[in-house]
Design a protein around this motif. Structure first.
Motif, PDB file in Angstrom:
ATOM      1  N   PRO A  53      35.608 102.370  76.465  1.00 48.06           N
ATOM      2  CA  PRO A  53      37.511 102.516  75.880  1.00 48.06           C
ATOM      3  C   PRO A  53      37.011 103.419  76.099  1.00 48.06           C
ATOM      4  N   GLY A  54      37.919 104.671  76.809  1.00 42.80           N
ATOM      5  CA  GLY A  54      38.513 105.740  77.561  1.00 42.80           C
ATOM      6  C   GLY A  54      38.468 107.083  76.350  1.00 42.80           C
ATOM      7  N   SER A  55      37.903 108.028  76.595  1.00 43.54           N
ATOM      8  CA  SER A  55      37.434 109.579  75.929  1.00 43.54           C
ATOM      9  C   SER A  55      39.401 110.142  76.457  1.00 43.54           C
ATOM     10  N   ALA A  56      40.253 110.271  75.940  1.00 43.23           N
ATOM     11  CA  ALA A  56      41.299 111.446  75.540  1.00 43.23           C
ATOM     12  C   ALA A  56      40.437 112.747  76.442  1.00 43.23           C
ATOM     13  N   SER A  57      39.617 113.356  75.418  1.00 47.80           N
ATOM     14  CA  SER A  57      39.445 114.400  75.936  1.00 47.80           C
ATOM     15  C   SER A  57      38.623 114.981  77.443  1.00 47.80           C
ATOM     16  N   ALA A  58      37.281 113.687  77.433  1.00 45.05           N
ATOM     17  CA  ALA A  58      36.200 113.484  79.163  1.00 45.05           C
ATOM     18  C   ALA A  58      37.547 114.019  79.602  1.00 45.05           C
ATOM     19  N   GLY A  59      39.304 112.899  79.956  1.00 47.87           N
ATOM     20  CA  GLY A  59      40.142 112.447  80.713  1.00 47.87           C
ATOM     21  C   GLY A  59      40.551 114.122  80.713  1.00 47.87           C
ATOM     22  N   GLU A  60      41.515 114.717  80.034  1.00 46.96           N
ATOM     23  CA  GLU A  60      41.368 116.285  79.629  1.00 46.96           C
ATOM     24  C   GLU A  60      40.555 116.972  80.730  1.00 46.96           C
ATOM     25  N   ALA A  61      39.167 117.011  80.419  1.00 44.94           N
ATOM     26  CA  ALA A  61      38.482 117.860  81.029  1.00 44.94           C
ATOM     27  C   ALA A  61      38.057 117.624  82.956  1.00 44.94           C
ATOM     28  N   MET A  62      38.480 116.707  83.020  1.00 41.97           N
ATOM     29  CA  MET A  62      38.429 116.154  84.393  1.00 41.97           C
ATOM     30  C   MET A  62      39.492 115.854  85.286  1.00 41.97           C
ATOM     31  N   TRP A  63      40.700 116.605  84.001  1.00 39.34           N
ATOM     32  CA  TRP A  63      42.021 116.492  84.811  1.00 39.34           C
ATOM     33  C   TRP A  63      41.994 118.358  85.149  1.00 39.34           C
ATOM     34  N   THR A  64      41.768 118.869  84.811  1.00 40.58           N
ATOM     35  CA  THR A  64      41.639 120.474  85.035  1.00 40.58           C
ATOM     36  C   THR A  64      40.505 120.699  85.943  1.00 40.58           C
ATOM     37  N   ARG A  65      39.197 120.054  86.501  1.00 40.48           N
ATOM     38  CA  ARG A  65      38.137 120.693  86.443  1.00 40.48           C
ATOM     39  C   ARG A  65      38.356 120.679  88.045  1.00 40.48           C
ATOM     40  N   PRO A  66      38.069 121.652  88.917  1.00 42.14           N
ATOM     41  CA  PRO A  66      37.695 121.186  90.640  1.00 42.14           C
ATOM     42  C   PRO A  66      36.814 120.609  91.284  1.00 42.14           C
ATOM     43  N   PHE A  67      37.108 120.384  92.262  1.00 46.10           N
ATOM     44  CA  PHE A  67      36.388 118.921  93.256  1.00 46.10           C
ATOM     45  C   PHE A  67      35.867 119.487  94.269  1.00 46.10           C
ATOM     46  N   SER A  68      34.915 119.777  95.341  1.00 46.23           N
ATOM     47  CA  SER A  68      35.286 120.673  96.326  1.00 46.23           C
ATOM     48  C   SER A  68      34.876 119.094  97.194  1.00 46.23           C
ATOM     49  N   VAL A  69      36.226 119.502  97.672  1.00 44.93           N
ATOM     50  CA  VAL A  69      36.237 117.973  98.905  1.00 44.93           C
ATOM     51  C   VAL A  69      37.095 118.430 100.879  1.00 44.93           C
ATOM     52  N   ASP A  70      35.795 118.582 100.931  1.00 49.44           N
ATOM     53  CA  ASP A  70      36.516 118.575 102.660  1.00 49.44           C
ATOM     54  C   ASP A  70      36.638 120.796 102.186  1.00 49.44           C
ATOM     55  N   GLY A  71      35.724 121.331 101.959  1.00 50.22           N
ATOM     56  CA  GLY A  71      35.740 122.931 101.862  1.00 50.22           C
ATOM     57  C   GLY A  71      37.327 123.450 100.754  1.00 50.22           C
ATOM     58  N   GLU A  72      36.990 122.646 100.783  1.00 51.94           N
ATOM     59  CA  GLU A  72      38.593 122.615  99.492  1.00 51.94           C
ATOM     60  C   GLU A  72      38.490 122.412  97.913  1.00 51.94           C
ATOM     61  N   ASN A  73      38.738 123.050  97.107  1.00 55.09           N
ATOM     62  CA  ASN A  73      38.787 122.893  95.729  1.00 55.09           C
ATOM     63  C   ASN A  73      40.340 122.304  95.390  1.00 55.09           C
ATOM     64  N   ARG A  74      39.770 121.130  94.353  1.00 55.16           N
ATOM     65  CA  ARG A  74      40.906 120.049  94.180  1.00 55.16           C
ATOM     66  C   ARG A  74      41.028 120.221  92.916  1.00 55.16           C
ATOM     67  N   SER A  75      42.178 119.939  92.580  1.00 56.16           N
ATOM     68  CA  SER A  75      42.208 119.576  90.416  1.00 56.16           C
ATOM     69  C   SER A  75      43.016 118.069  90.394  1.00 56.16           C
ATOM     70  N   CYS A  76      43.701 117.198  89.841  1.00 54.86           N
ATOM     71  CA  CYS A  76      44.201 116.729  89.684  1.00 54.86           C
ATOM     72  C   CYS A  76      45.951 117.456  88.676  1.00 54.86           C
ATOM     73  N   ALA A  77      45.376 118.881  88.684  1.00 55.08           N
ATOM     74  CA  ALA A  77      46.682 119.945  87.787  1.00 55.08           C
ATOM     75  C   ALA A  77      47.215 120.229  89.142  1.00 55.08           C
ATOM     76  N   ASP A  78      46.291 120.408  90.529  1.00 53.96           N
ATOM     77  CA  ASP A  78      47.227 120.628  90.669  1.00 53.96           C
ATOM     78  C   ASP A  78      48.320 120.466  91.003  1.00 53.96           C
ATOM     79  N   CYS A  79      48.752 118.969  91.488  1.00 54.22           N
ATOM     80  CA  CYS A  79      49.482 118.390  92.212  1.00 54.22           C
ATOM     81  C   CYS A  79      50.555 118.386  90.763  1.00 54.22           C
ATOM     82  N   HIS A  80      49.592 117.402  89.635  1.00 51.14           N
ATOM     83  CA  HIS A  80      50.594 117.285  88.567  1.00 51.14           C
ATOM     84  C   HIS A  80      50.755 117.971  87.412  1.00 51.14           C
ATOM     85  N   THR A  81      50.049 119.530  87.670  1.00 50.69           N
ATOM     86  CA  THR A  81      49.893 120.156  87.036  1.00 50.69           C
ATOM     87  C   THR A  81      48.536 120.259  84.968  1.00 50.69           C
ATOM     88  N   ALA A  82      48.313 120.912  84.985  1.00 50.33           N
ATOM     89  CA  ALA A  82      48.418 120.918  83.359  1.00 50.33           C
ATOM     90  C   ALA A  82      49.203 120.310  81.927  1.00 50.33           C
TER      91      ALA A  82
END
Length: 146
Positions: A53-82
């Motif tokens: 089963p999914g974990s809402a707290s783990a999902g929230e942590a990943m939602w705002t966590r920056p990932f480095s892709v092609d030299g850029e830091n990106r997160s879900c919250a960048d487009c969808h907001t926190a």
């Protein structure tokens, strides 16, 4: 009907035994659409029962966590907001993104094909790869909790 001999008939005649044979009949079986749908539904239910089963707290942590892709830091919250109840904006195209929270936007998560399509596209862009099943479950639990 066809016949299969289970041993060499010449050997059996020499030993004074009757050749053993087996008869088989094949009937064409065409499962009904309902039968196929029931099978697929039961397979999906079994797979879902085995998934973590999914974990809402783990999902929230990943939602705002920056990932480095092609030299850029990106997160879900960048487009969808926190804040999942607020509209977002794509960082490149500047297109408005409707709120993710089903409490504000009832159409969210209502079409499984769309959900899978957007997971594939957004995970590749944000994480640089496709999300695994656990990550998808965590994101969905987080989104549904809002």
């Amino acid at each position: 009907m066809f016949e299969i001999q289970t041993s060499n008939a010449k050997t059996q005649r020499r030993e004074g035994r009757k050749a053993a044979s087996a008869r088989f009949s094949f009937t064409t079986f065409a499962p009904s659409r309902l039968c196929v749908e029931l099978f697929l539904a039961s397979a999906l239910a079994a797979a879902s029962a085995q998934a973590e089963p999914g974990s809402a707290s783990a999902g929230e942590a990943m939602w705002t966590r920056p990932f480095s892709v092609d030299g850029e830091n990106r997160s879900c919250a960048d487009c969808h907001t926190a804040d999942l109840t607020a509209a977002g904006r794509h960082v490149r195209t500047r297109k408005t993104i409707e709120p993710m929270a089903p409490s504000v936007n009832p159409q969210r998560l209502s079409d499984p094909k769309k959900v899978e399509k957007w997971f594939k596209r957004n995970c590749r862009w944000t994480l640089g790869r496709e999300c695994n099943d656990q990550e998808k479950g965590d994101f969905l639990a987080y989104i549904r909790s809002r």
